[in-house]
Design a protein around this motif. Structure first.
Motif, short mmCIF file in Angstrom:
data_model
loop_
_atom_site.label_atom_id
_atom_site.label_comp_id
_atom_site.label_asym_id
_atom_site.label_seq_id
_atom_site.Cartn_x
_atom_site.Cartn_y
_atom_site.Cartn_z
N GLN A 101 4.07 19.09 0.34
CA GLN A 101 2.77 18.88 -0.39
C GLN A 101 1.56 19.08 0.37
OE1 GLN A 101 4.01 14.94 -1.24
NE2 GLN A 101 5.64 15.48 -2.88
N TRP A 102 1.90 18.65 1.80
CA TRP A 102 0.59 18.39 2.63
C TRP A 102 0.41 20.05 3.14
CZ3 TRP A 102 -3.30 15.35 2.63
CH2 TRP A 102 -3.03 13.80 2.27
N LEU A 103 1.43 20.72 3.20
CA LEU A 103 1.09 22.13 3.80
C LEU A 103 0.67 22.92 2.68
CD1 LEU A 103 4.22 24.39 5.03
CD2 LEU A 103 2.57 25.06 3.20
N LEU A 104 0.80 22.56 1.22
CA LEU A 104 0.22 23.43 0.14
C LEU A 104 -1.38 22.88 0.17
CD1 LEU A 104 2.61 22.99 -2.76
CD2 LEU A 104 2.03 25.22 -1.47
N LEU A 105 -1.68 21.67 0.04
CA LEU A 105 -3.21 21.15 0.15
C LEU A 105 -4.08 21.62 1.34
CD1 LEU A 105 -5.01 19.31 -1.38
CD2 LEU A 105 -4.22 17.46 -0.01
N MET A 106 -3.42 21.80 2.47
CA MET A 106 -4.21 21.90 3.36
C MET A 106 -4.35 23.51 3.79
SD MET A 106 -5.43 19.19 4.48
CE MET A 106 -6.45 19.77 5.93
N GLY A 107 -3.23 24.33 3.45
CA GLY A 107 -3.10 25.55 3.54
C GLY A 107 -4.04 26.33 2.59
N ALA A 108 -4.00 25.81 1.07
CA ALA A 108 -4.72 26.31 0.10
C ALA A 108 -6.21 26.00 0.39
CB ALA A 108 -4.35 25.71 -1.23
N SER A 109 -6.46 24.83 1.07
CA SER A 109 -7.94 24.52 1.17
C SER A 109 -8.69 25.20 2.34
CB SER A 109 -8.11 22.97 1.76
OG SER A 109 -9.27 22.75 2.26
N PHE A 110 -7.80 25.79 3.41
CA PHE A 110 -8.42 26.45 4.35
C PHE A 110 -8.40 27.86 3.96
CE2 PHE A 110 -7.79 29.41 7.97
CZ PHE A 110 -8.66 28.91 8.95
N VAL A 111 -7.45 28.67 3.12
CA VAL A 111 -7.62 29.99 2.73
C VAL A 111 -8.84 30.16 1.73
CG1 VAL A 111 -6.39 31.75 1.37
CG2 VAL A 111 -5.11 30.40 2.98
N VAL A 112 -8.88 29.14 0.77
CA VAL A 112 -10.03 29.39 -0.20
C VAL A 112 -11.24 29.23 0.70
CG1 VAL A 112 -11.06 28.14 -2.34
CG2 VAL A 112 -8.67 28.74 -2.16
N ALA A 113 -11.49 28.22 1.34
CA ALA A 113 -12.79 28.07 2.08
C ALA A 113 -13.12 28.94 3.01
CB ALA A 113 -12.59 26.63 2.73
N SER A 114 -12.41 29.78 3.57
CA SER A 114 -12.52 30.67 4.57
C SER A 114 -12.77 31.95 3.94
CB SER A 114 -11.18 31.06 5.49
OG SER A 114 -10.81 29.79 6.28
N TYR A 115 -12.25 32.25 2.86
CA TYR A 115 -12.36 33.51 1.97
C TYR A 115 -13.81 33.50 1.28
CZ TYR A 115 -11.37 37.15 -1.53
OH TYR A 115 -11.85 38.12 -2.41
N LEU A 116 -14.19 32.15 0.62
CA LEU A 116 -15.37 32.17 0.07
C LEU A 116 -16.62 32.56 1.07
CD1 LEU A 116 -14.77 29.10 -2.33
CD2 LEU A 116 -14.87 31.47 -3.01
N GLN A 117 -16.31 31.67 2.30
CA GLN A 117 -17.61 31.65 3.38
C GLN A 117 -17.54 33.16 4.08
OE1 GLN A 117 -18.04 27.95 5.33
NE2 GLN A 117 -16.07 27.85 4.78
N VAL A 118 -16.51 33.60 4.34
CA VAL A 118 -16.27 34.79 5.22
C VAL A 118 -16.52 36.26 4.47
CG1 VAL A 118 -15.01 36.03 7.11
CG2 VAL A 118 -15.11 33.68 7.18
N VAL A 119 -15.58 36.28 3.30
CA VAL A 119 -15.56 37.42 2.74
C VAL A 119 -16.54 37.47 1.61
CG1 VAL A 119 -14.08 38.93 1.10
CG2 VAL A 119 -12.93 37.44 3.04
N ARG A 120 -16.96 36.20 0.80
CA ARG A 120 -17.77 36.35 -0.16
C ARG A 120 -19.14 35.81 0.13
NH1 ARG A 120 -14.81 35.44 -6.25
NH2 ARG A 120 -13.43 37.01 -5.60
N GLY A 121 -19.35 35.50 1.38
CA GLY A 121 -20.62 34.81 1.82
C GLY A 121 -21.40 33.49 1.40
N TYR A 122 -20.39 32.58 0.75
CA TYR A 122 -20.88 31.53 0.11
C TYR A 122 -21.19 30.33 1.19
CZ TYR A 122 -19.72 32.75 -4.37
OH TYR A 122 -19.37 33.45 -5.81
#
Length: 471
Positions: free
Chosen positions: A283-304
């Motif tokens: 459960q915590w693996l899913l929550l923290m893993g998804a949080s890190f992946v989405v946040a990193s992708y939005l900031q680094v790839v899409r520039g948010y």
């Protein structure tokens, strides 16, 4: 630990005790996720890289996982409230040091080390005190529901709150915010009474504590090395596994000699608890893993920026709130196994939606439906998973099982960030994002399988009997 003989509390007194415990879980979960939206700001300000910030985040989660078992054991010797307050103090010092950090090294010392140690000291008492003070299944479900709701909100809303603070002031102000919340918790904690007196004569297995911590550190460090050197990764993981095997062999040897080890092997003979621990980890693996992946992708790839990224995570927060707050009512109507299974199905579906919609749409709002489903699913199963594990053991083993339970959960958090983060930062592209999310979905299926094998007898309003059922 002797059996607690606690006086009957009024609803107001119960809420007064529960408030600081729930807030403590909130701020610790917040600390584990709010840095995800500060990746660009911190890396630029401290002249480091995305990998450097990921290292700080992962070390924080790893320190918690490595020290949670020893810290849970210390509560028997020094008292739950004393460990709770000590952890809060260490955490507060770490937060202030992080706010003033001139470079990555000091940030790791303050955030990753001191806040990690403080969290390891204060979290086991939260779950031990809750288990001892709330003896009925429905009242315990309500209490754990409040704690897990705030914990989930801290993890899911961490990006939003951190983004707002970072955009309005700076990323350093987010650590000042943590220190202020810690001060509030210390003030509210004055009304907490330890239901069981500490036992200063209780032995502490120092060698076992070192072995367990070193083994966990080596395993997760090996996972972090995956994008640099496959042989180094393999070597560290194998070495960590050997150290953990050494730890378990030493535990068995101490028990045969009539000594008290760090963990009793009887904790691992309860099939229901073992399956519950697996579900907690995933459960915590899913929550923290998804949080890190989405946040990193939005900031680094899409520039948010930080606040734009944080706003997107509001969907996950709303989902967690909607499904975790009515934990008491759900526990009365549905079997705990049913809630856990359903939660995993919804969360895995959320990962699938996140992958399908977000990868093909230029709009950041395409992430919202998937994050909402992940929040709904995990909010549904976090509380019953904790309740299943904690209720499987008698009062005298609450220190051990609380430390083990929190260690397993935080190991899941660190593994989620390490595994998904390693895949993502190896190549920050849409393909790496897809690979990371597919990996999380596959691991979610492991948690679902464990939930399916939970006993069907865990009906509404019931909990496992505190016995050691054989595997």
């Amino acid at each position: 630990m002797a059996e607690a003989d606690t006086p009957r509390r009024t609803p107001g007194a119960t809420r007064a005790v529960l408030a600081p415990l729930a807030l403590a879980q909130f701020i610790c979960s917040f600390a584990g996720s709010n840095m995800n939206v500060m990746i660009n700001d911190i890396s630029k300000d401290l002249d480091t890289s995305v990998q450097g910030v990921q290292l700080a985040i992962t070390i924080f989660l790893l320190v918690m996982a490595a020290l949670m078992i020893p810290a849970g054991k210390l509560t028997d010797r020094y008292g739950r409230k004393r460990c709770f307050l000590t952890g809060l103090t260490v955490y507060g010092v770490g937060a202030l040091l992080s706010a003033a950090s001139p470079g990555l090294g000091v940030l790791i010392l303050g955030n990753s080390i001191l806040e990690g140690v403080g969290t390891a000291l204060l979290i086991p008492p939260v779950y031990i005190l809750t288990t001892l003070l709330f003896t009925e299944v429905t009242s315990r479900a309500r209490a754990f529901g409040a704690i897990m709701a705030l914990g989930g909100i801290g993890a899911a809303a961490g990006p939003l709150i951190g983004g707002l603070i970072t955009s309005a002031v700076s990323w350093r102000a987010a650590f000042v915010f943590q220190a202020l919340v810690i001060a509030l918790i210390i003030i509210l904690s004055r009304r907490i009474e330890d239901p069981v007196p500490p036992d200063p004569t209780r032995p502490f297995d120092t060698a076992g504590a070192i072995l367990s911590a070193v083994g966990l550190i080596l395993v997760v460090t090996g996972i972090l090395a995956a994008d640099n050197n496959i042989w180094l990764m393999t070597g560290l993981i194998v070495l960590g596994a050997l150290v953990l095997l050494w730890f378990f062999l030493s535990v068995r040897a101490k028990e045969r000699a009539g000594k008290e080890p760090l963990l009793s092997t009887s904790l691992f003979r309860n099939r229901t608890s073992n399956l519950g621990l697996v579900t907690q980890n995933i459960q915590w693996l899913l929550l923290m893993g998804a949080s890190f992946v989405v946040a990193s992708y939005l900031q680094v790839v899409r520039g948010y920026n930080a606040i734009e990224t944080g706003v997107i995570f509001t969907a996950a927060t709303l989902g967690l709130l909607a499904s975790s707050m009515p934990a008491e009512r759900l526990a009365k109507r549905w079997a705990q196994r049913t809630l856990i299974v359903t939660g995993f199905v919804v969360a895995i579906a959320g990962v699938g939606v996140l992958l399908a919609m977000a990868s093909g749409s230029p709009s950041a709002w395409a992430f919202a439906p998937g994050l909402l489903l992940i929040g709904l699913g995990l909010g549904l199963c976090l509380t019953p998973s904790v309740n299943v594990v904690q209720s499987s053991f008698p009062d005298e083993q609450q220190g051990e099982i609380s430390g083990l339970s929190r260690s397993v959960s935080n190991l899941g958090s660190s593994l989620g960030t390490a595994i998904a983060g390693t895949i993502l930062v190896a190549g920050l592209t849409s393909h790496a994002y897809a690979a990371a999310m597919i990996t999380l979905a596959a691991l979610g299926l492991v948690g679902l399988a464990a939930a399916v094998f939970l006993p069907r007898g865990l009906g509404p309003g019931t909990a496992p009997s505190p016995s050691h059922e054989p595997m």
